[in-house]
Design an enzyme around this catalytic site. Structure first.
Site, PDB file in Angstrom:
ATOM      1  N   ARG A  57      -0.495  38.961  57.244  1.00 17.78           N
ATOM      2  CA  ARG A  57      -1.364  37.784  57.335  1.00 17.78           C
ATOM      3  C   ARG A  57      -1.181  36.861  56.128  1.00 17.78           C
ATOM      4  NH1 ARG A  57      -7.602  38.238  58.186  1.00 17.78           N
ATOM      5  NH2 ARG A  57      -7.439  39.662  56.420  1.00 17.78           N
ATOM      6  N   ARG A  96      -4.458  37.195  51.119  1.00 17.53           N
ATOM      7  CA  ARG A  96      -5.799  37.495  50.614  1.00 17.53           C
ATOM      8  C   ARG A  96      -5.786  38.695  49.673  1.00 17.53           C
ATOM      9  NH1 ARG A  96      -9.876  37.222  55.636  1.00 17.53           N
ATOM     10  NH2 ARG A  96     -10.583  39.155  54.687  1.00 17.53           N
ATOM     11  N   ARG A 121     -12.096  48.771  53.937  1.00 18.12           N
ATOM     12  CA  ARG A 121     -12.800  47.828  54.818  1.00 18.12           C
ATOM     13  C   ARG A 121     -12.948  48.406  56.222  1.00 18.12           C
ATOM     14  NH1 ARG A 121      -9.050  42.943  54.192  1.00 18.12           N
ATOM     15  NH2 ARG A 121     -10.313  41.966  55.807  1.00 18.12           N
ATOM     16  N   LYS A 167     -10.708  37.744  64.710  1.00 11.78           N
ATOM     17  CA  LYS A 167     -11.943  36.950  64.836  1.00 11.78           C
ATOM     18  C   LYS A 167     -11.730  35.512  64.354  1.00 11.78           C
ATOM     19  CE  LYS A 167     -14.258  39.654  62.027  1.00 11.78           C
ATOM     20  NZ  LYS A 167     -13.213  40.628  61.686  1.00 11.78           N
ATOM     21  N   ARG A 218     -22.950  41.778  60.298  1.00  8.59           N
ATOM     22  CA  ARG A 218     -22.062  42.897  60.005  1.00  8.59           C
ATOM     23  C   ARG A 218     -22.824  44.180  59.776  1.00  8.59           C
ATOM     24  NH1 ARG A 218     -17.472  40.169  57.799  1.00  8.59           N
ATOM     25  NH2 ARG A 218     -15.867  41.696  57.352  1.00  8.59           N
TER      26      ARG A 218
HETATM   27  P1  AP5 Z   1      -7.512  37.179  61.693  1.00  5.61           P
HETATM   28  O1  AP5 Z   1      -7.863  36.174  62.734  1.00  5.61           O
HETATM   29  O2  AP5 Z   1      -7.371  36.728  60.293  1.00  5.61           O
HETATM   30  O3  AP5 Z   1      -8.521  38.435  61.794  1.00  5.61           O
HETATM   31  P2  AP5 Z   1     -10.040  38.590  61.372  1.00  5.61           P
HETATM   32  O4  AP5 Z   1     -10.691  39.410  62.423  1.00  5.61           O
HETATM   33  O5  AP5 Z   1     -10.645  37.268  61.050  1.00  5.61           O
HETATM   34  O6  AP5 Z   1      -9.854  39.483  60.064  1.00  5.61           O
HETATM   35  P3  AP5 Z   1     -10.562  39.409  58.657  1.00  5.61           P
HETATM   36  O7  AP5 Z   1      -9.761  40.258  57.716  1.00  5.61           O
HETATM   37  O8  AP5 Z   1     -10.811  37.991  58.254  1.00  5.61           O
HETATM   38  O9  AP5 Z   1     -11.887  40.126  58.945  1.00  5.61           O
HETATM   39  P4  AP5 Z   1     -12.879  40.684  57.967  1.00  5.61           P
HETATM   40  O10 AP5 Z   1     -14.040  40.807  58.856  1.00  5.61           O
HETATM   41  O11 AP5 Z   1     -12.492  41.909  57.270  1.00  5.61           O
HETATM   42  O12 AP5 Z   1     -12.901  39.590  56.776  1.00  5.61           O
HETATM   43  P5  AP5 Z   1     -13.961  38.483  56.358  1.00  5.61           P
HETATM   44  O13 AP5 Z   1     -13.242  37.349  55.787  1.00  5.61           O
HETATM   45  O14 AP5 Z   1     -14.935  38.262  57.455  1.00  5.61           O
HETATM   46  O15 AP5 Z   1      -6.157  37.902  62.181  1.00  5.61           O
HETATM   47  C1  AP5 Z   1      -5.529  38.878  61.386  1.00  5.61           C
HETATM   48  C2  AP5 Z   1      -3.994  38.721  61.485  1.00  5.61           C
HETATM   49  O16 AP5 Z   1      -3.591  39.027  62.812  1.00  5.61           O
HETATM   50  C3  AP5 Z   1      -3.502  37.281  61.211  1.00  5.61           C
HETATM   51  O17 AP5 Z   1      -2.276  37.319  60.511  1.00  5.61           O
HETATM   52  C4  AP5 Z   1      -3.315  36.691  62.618  1.00  5.61           C
HETATM   53  O18 AP5 Z   1      -2.297  35.702  62.589  1.00  5.61           O
HETATM   54  C5  AP5 Z   1      -2.930  37.902  63.421  1.00  5.61           C
HETATM   55  N1  AP5 Z   1      -3.439  37.859  64.813  1.00  5.61           N
HETATM   56  C6  AP5 Z   1      -4.660  37.452  65.233  1.00  5.61           C
HETATM   57  N2  AP5 Z   1      -4.784  37.581  66.566  1.00  5.61           N
HETATM   58  C7  AP5 Z   1      -3.593  38.106  67.016  1.00  5.61           C
HETATM   59  C8  AP5 Z   1      -3.095  38.497  68.298  1.00  5.61           C
HETATM   60  N3  AP5 Z   1      -3.850  38.360  69.410  1.00  5.61           N
HETATM   61  N4  AP5 Z   1      -1.846  39.023  68.381  1.00  5.61           N
HETATM   62  C9  AP5 Z   1      -1.064  39.157  67.248  1.00  5.61           C
HETATM   63  N5  AP5 Z   1      -1.494  38.819  66.007  1.00  5.61           N
HETATM   64  C10 AP5 Z   1      -2.741  38.303  65.886  1.00  5.61           C
HETATM   65  O19 AP5 Z   1     -14.738  39.260  55.191  1.00  5.61           O
HETATM   66  C11 AP5 Z   1     -14.093  39.576  53.978  1.00  5.61           C
HETATM   67  C12 AP5 Z   1     -15.086  40.256  53.050  1.00  5.61           C
HETATM   68  O20 AP5 Z   1     -16.185  39.357  52.794  1.00  5.61           O
HETATM   69  C13 AP5 Z   1     -15.757  41.522  53.576  1.00  5.61           C
HETATM   70  O21 AP5 Z   1     -14.961  42.659  53.326  1.00  5.61           O
HETATM   71  C14 AP5 Z   1     -17.056  41.529  52.781  1.00  5.61           C
HETATM   72  O22 AP5 Z   1     -16.868  41.999  51.462  1.00  5.61           O
HETATM   73  C15 AP5 Z   1     -17.418  40.060  52.721  1.00  5.61           C
HETATM   74  N6  AP5 Z   1     -18.284  39.631  53.839  1.00  5.61           N
HETATM   75  C16 AP5 Z   1     -17.973  38.704  54.780  1.00  5.61           C
HETATM   76  N7  AP5 Z   1     -18.990  38.561  55.643  1.00  5.61           N
HETATM   77  C17 AP5 Z   1     -19.945  39.425  55.252  1.00  5.61           C
HETATM   78  C18 AP5 Z   1     -21.242  39.762  55.761  1.00  5.61           C
HETATM   79  N8  AP5 Z   1     -21.726  39.192  56.862  1.00  5.61           N
HETATM   80  N9  AP5 Z   1     -21.949  40.707  55.100  1.00  5.61           N
HETATM   81  C19 AP5 Z   1     -21.473  41.298  53.988  1.00  5.61           C
HETATM   82  N10 AP5 Z   1     -20.272  41.045  53.464  1.00  5.61           N
HETATM   83  C20 AP5 Z   1     -19.504  40.108  54.089  1.00  5.61           C
HETATM   84 MG    MG Z   2     -11.351  36.379  59.288  1.00  3.70          MG
END
Ligand code: AP5
Ligand code: MG
Length: 216
Positions: free
Chosen positions: A127, A162, A173, A13, A88
């Site tokens: 990552r 991270r 997660r 994402k 989410r």
């Molecule tokens: P990346 O682009 O980093 O993936 P992502 O989907 O953004 O993954 P996240 O871990 O950031 O998602 P998340 O939803 O768990 O975390 P968030 O920060 O939102 O890609 C991942 C890896 O794959 C990278 O190394 C990239 O290079 C590689 N890659 C990407 N695309 C590729 C492809 N096509 N081919 C090969 N490799 C590829 O949330 C973290 C925490 O915050 C949550 O657990 C929660 O506690 C809190 N939080 C955040 N938002 C909320 C909310 N709305 N409500 C409640 N809690 C929340």
């Molecule tokens: Mg992300």
């Protein structure tokens, strides 16, 4: 254009949202990045969010919904925005629908990035991200590696891993995703705005597929 990126942790994402943000010149709003920034700056919000994030749980809706409602009303969102990591939960999606309806607006497109749980665990371990500009890299995938190991191509910062990318937290997660976030796929399908794309395509191919959907 108001876009929501849906998908499991590690689906890509953030990677795609940042490219789309540059392409359409609209802000990329990642609730995860906002919380991590608050943790770094030791704000009240950061202190509250940290405990939930460290264990892979969701930050409560009451700390999240108002924050996003305020953010999407800022001047830079006039032409639209890309939400990454929000909504989410069903209550978050309902809060977003309600907030936008105040000005007769709605989410235009929801892009659901699909990827298997096995692929996710592998991806997360490689990552790395830039703490300054937030650019996301991968230690193994050739097209996503930095030019110099461990260093951001754009600003020379040392890349970081991270806290919540430890394997046991990733598994938690993932289960939270299946339980609380996956129902949003049906929620947005029923609103007629959902498109699903494989999150396993090569990055450029994935970007082309998504821009074709958004430009239709
Ligand atoms: P990346 O682009 O980093 O993936 P992502 O989907 O953004 O993954 P996240 O871990 O950031 O998602 P998340 O939803 O768990 O975390 P968030 O920060 O939102 O890609 C991942 C890896 O794959 C990278 O190394 C990239 O290079 C590689 N890659 C990407 N695309 C590729 C492809 N096509 N081919 C090969 N490799 C590829 O949330 C973290 C925490 O915050 C949550 O657990 C929660 O506690 C809190 N939080 C955040 N938002 C909320 C909310 N709305 N409500 C409640 N809690 C929340
Ligand atoms: Mg992300």
């Amino acid at each position: 254009m108001k876009i929501v990126m849906l998908g499991a942790p590690g689906a890509g994402k953030g990677t795609m949202a940042s490219r789309l943000s540059a392409h359409y010149n609209i802000p990329h709003i990642s609730t995860g990045d906002i919380f991590r920034e608050n943790i770094k700056n030791q704000t009240e919000l950061g202190k509250k969010a940290k405990a939930f994030m460290d264990e892979g749980a969701l930050v409560p809706d009451e700390l999240t919904c108002d924050l996003v409602a305020d953010r999407i009303r800022k001047a830079d969102c006039k032409e639209g925005f890309i939400l990454d990591g929000f909504p989410r939960t069903i209550p978050q999606a309902e809060a977003l629908t309600k907030e936008l309806s105040k000005t007769d607006e709605k989410v235009d497109h929801v892009i659901n990035l699909e990827i298997s749980d096995e692929d996710i665990v592998e991806r997360m371990s490689g990552r790395r991200s830039c703490p300054k500009c937030k650019r996301i890299y991968h230690t193994v995938t050739p097209s996503l590696k930095p030019k110099t190991d461990g260093i951001c191509d754009d600003d020379g910062e040392t890349l970081v891993q991270r806290e919540d990318d430890k394997p046991e937290v990733v598994l938690k997660r993932l289960s939270v995703y299946h339980e609380q976030t996956e129902p949003l796929v049906d929620y947005y399908r029923n609103l007629g705005v959902l498109d699903s794309v494989s999150g396993k395509n090569a990055i450029d191919e994935e970007f082309d597929l998504i821009t074709k959907i958004l430009d239709k």
